[in-house]
Design a protein around this motif. Structure first.
Motif: not given
Length: 217
Positions: A39-52
């Motif tokens: 990879s020459q670049g990167a993506l921003a990552i956001e996560e929203s994870l329910p409990s468990g």
């Protein structure tokens, strides 16, 4: 038709556009995503994870040791080899959640970038995973979905890229015994977006439904 499946990039020649699988794709604009390099670049990552539900990482070698679905074309082999690791979303057994798992990827340049997402839904789970893509990027991607016996999983992938974005992806879904999987792909943006979705069955009684819609100007 018979398709080569391999972790080895060199097993796939660079497409020239005359191949049946690529003849509708402007491959001359995708050379960065066929090049066998990191990879020459990167993506921003956001996560929203329910409990468990948990998120972790796995090495590329660890993923190959699982003996799951292999890349089926040049771009997927490059993405798998140069992802730098696999992001793993684990949905534990017997968990039912109405709140969706949300994973958002966004880019701000068109440097070639590669990623691999593994979604593991254990037996008798019920969940929805929503994967969104926005911004500018040249992104090669592999998404692997493994479902256990009796699981009920919906995977939604939404492409809302800027017009400058190029996105090549292979999605592989393995349906467990008596499991139900729905895969929904919605493409509303991007200069070139090519999603290749495959489903296989790990046992009897499984059900897979693939839905998709795209708009192009």
């Amino acid at each position: 038709a018979e398709r080569t499946q391999s972790y080895v990039v060199s097993d796939f020649p660079v497409p020239h556009g005359r191949e049946e699988d690529w003849r509708f794709t402007p491959v001359d604009r995708l050379t960065d995503l066929f090049a066998d390099r990191d990879s020459q670049g990167a993506l921003a990552i956001e996560e929203s994870l329910p409990s468990g539900i948990t998120s972790s990482t796995m090495s590329v070698a660890g993923w190959q040791a699982l003996n799951g679905p292999k890349p089926g074309d040049r771009s997927a082999a490059v993405a798998a080899a140069h992802s730098g690791g696999v992001r793993v979303i684990d949905i534990p057994a017997n968990l039912e959640t109405e709140e969706p798992v949300r994973i958002s990827l966004s880019g701000n340049d068109v440097q070639p970038t590669f990623g691999h997402l593994l979604i593991r839904a254990q037996h008798h789970t019920k969940a929805t995973v929503v994967l969104t893509h926005t911004g500018a990027a040249a992104f090669g991607q592999v998404v692997t979905v493994l479902t256990g016996d009796g699981a009920n999983l919906t995977v939604v992938t939404v492409q809302e890229w800027d017009d400058s974005a190029h996105h090549l992806a292979q999605h592989d879904v393995v349906v467990g015994r008596d499991a139900t999987v729905r895969h929904i792909a919605v493409t509303l943006g991007g200069g070139i977006v090519r999603l290749n979705t495959n489903a296989t069955y790990a046992g009897p009684g499984g059900s897979f439904e693939g839905l998709g819609v795209y708009f192009a100007d």
